[in-house]
Design an enzyme around this catalytic site. Structure first.
Site, PDB file in Angstrom:
ATOM      1  CG  HIS A   9     -64.374  24.319  34.464  1.00  0.00           C
ATOM      2  ND1 HIS A   9     -64.589  23.186  33.714  1.00  0.00           N
ATOM      3  CD2 HIS A   9     -63.039  24.544  34.429  1.00  0.00           C
ATOM      4  CE1 HIS A   9     -63.439  22.745  33.235  1.00  0.00           C
ATOM      5  NE2 HIS A   9     -62.475  23.553  33.657  1.00  0.00           N
ATOM      6  CD  GLU A  87     -56.398  24.510  33.958  1.00  0.00           C
ATOM      7  OE1 GLU A  87     -55.621  24.922  34.847  1.00  0.00           O
ATOM      8  OE2 GLU A  87     -57.090  23.482  34.078  1.00  0.00           O
TER       9      GLU A  87
END
Length: 228
Positions: A9, A87
């Site tokens: 990202h 994550e």
């Protein structure tokens, strides 16, 4: 020849504030939006197209994936969201400033938590404001109290085998917009990196990593888009 593009990202609000983010849901910064859009435009200019995309259930990765597709005028491409691409869970470090944490616990200890393969940070305390047990996107999911990179690999790879690898074997062009450590799990698997090698492997925000794969999904080539 199957093509796979991995993109971490763009810069998030807590990247900017130098905080441990993990599963906490923060947005992209203006710079993060620009990074994701630039990555998407570069992919489009070099002729990359996608048949399916995969991302996590966290805003920063979802928006990055959408911005990449939008830059290529392919926002319509089917996109699957799954928590297994989240994550790494930073447990009790979630929300803490990395410099402040180093001052409190010592730089060596924080380095071990961040960069060892199999040592997780301390677990999140009960009642933490970052507790996600009431978040309905995780209904039916046993949310970890903390994770090492090894733990992250252990949840990412079954999803890879179950959902992503079959699409590539069918000849689909695949985009994965996710996070530094969930993408490290895939790089370790695809490139057969050792535990020591993968903890040193860096994925810059918003910079696409391209895999050109053989039919059996072994890598023919791997490169960051800005290297070619």
């Amino acid at each position: 020849m199957p093509t796979l593009v991995l993109s971490r990202h763009g810069q998030s609000e807590w990247n900017l504030e130098n905080r441990f983010t993990g599963w906490w849901d923060v947005n992209l910064t203006e710079q993060g939006v620009q990074e994701a859009t630039a990555g998407g435009k570069a992919l489009a200019e070099k002729g990359f197209e996608f048949d399916i995309a995969f991302t996590s259930v966290l805003t920063r990765a979802i928006k990055t994936t959408n911005l990449i597709l939008e830059a290529g005028k392919t926002l319509w491409v089917p996109t699957e969201k799954d928590w297994r691409l989240n994550e790494r869970h930073y447990g009790g470090l979630t929300g803490l400033n990395k410099a402040e944490t180093a001052a409190k616990h010592g730089e060596e200890q924080v380095h071990i938590w961040r960069r060892s393969y199999d040592v997780p940070p301390p677990p999140m305390e009960k009642g933490s404001k970052f507790d996600l047990s009431g978040d309905r996107r995780y209904d039916g999911v046993k949310i970890p109290e903390t994770e090492s990179l090894k733990d992250t690999v252990a949840r990412v790879l079954p999803y890879w085998e179950e959902r992503i690898a079959p699409e590539l074997k069918a000849g689909k062009r695949v985009l994965i917009g996710a996070h530094g450590n969930s993408l490290r799990a895939l790089v370790k698997h695809l490139s057969k990196l050792s535990d020591e090698e993968i903890v040193k492997f860096e994925l810059p925000t918003g910079q696409p990593l391209v895999y050109e794969l053989n039919d059996d999904l072994t890598p023919k080539d791997r490169y960051f888009l800005n290297e070619r």
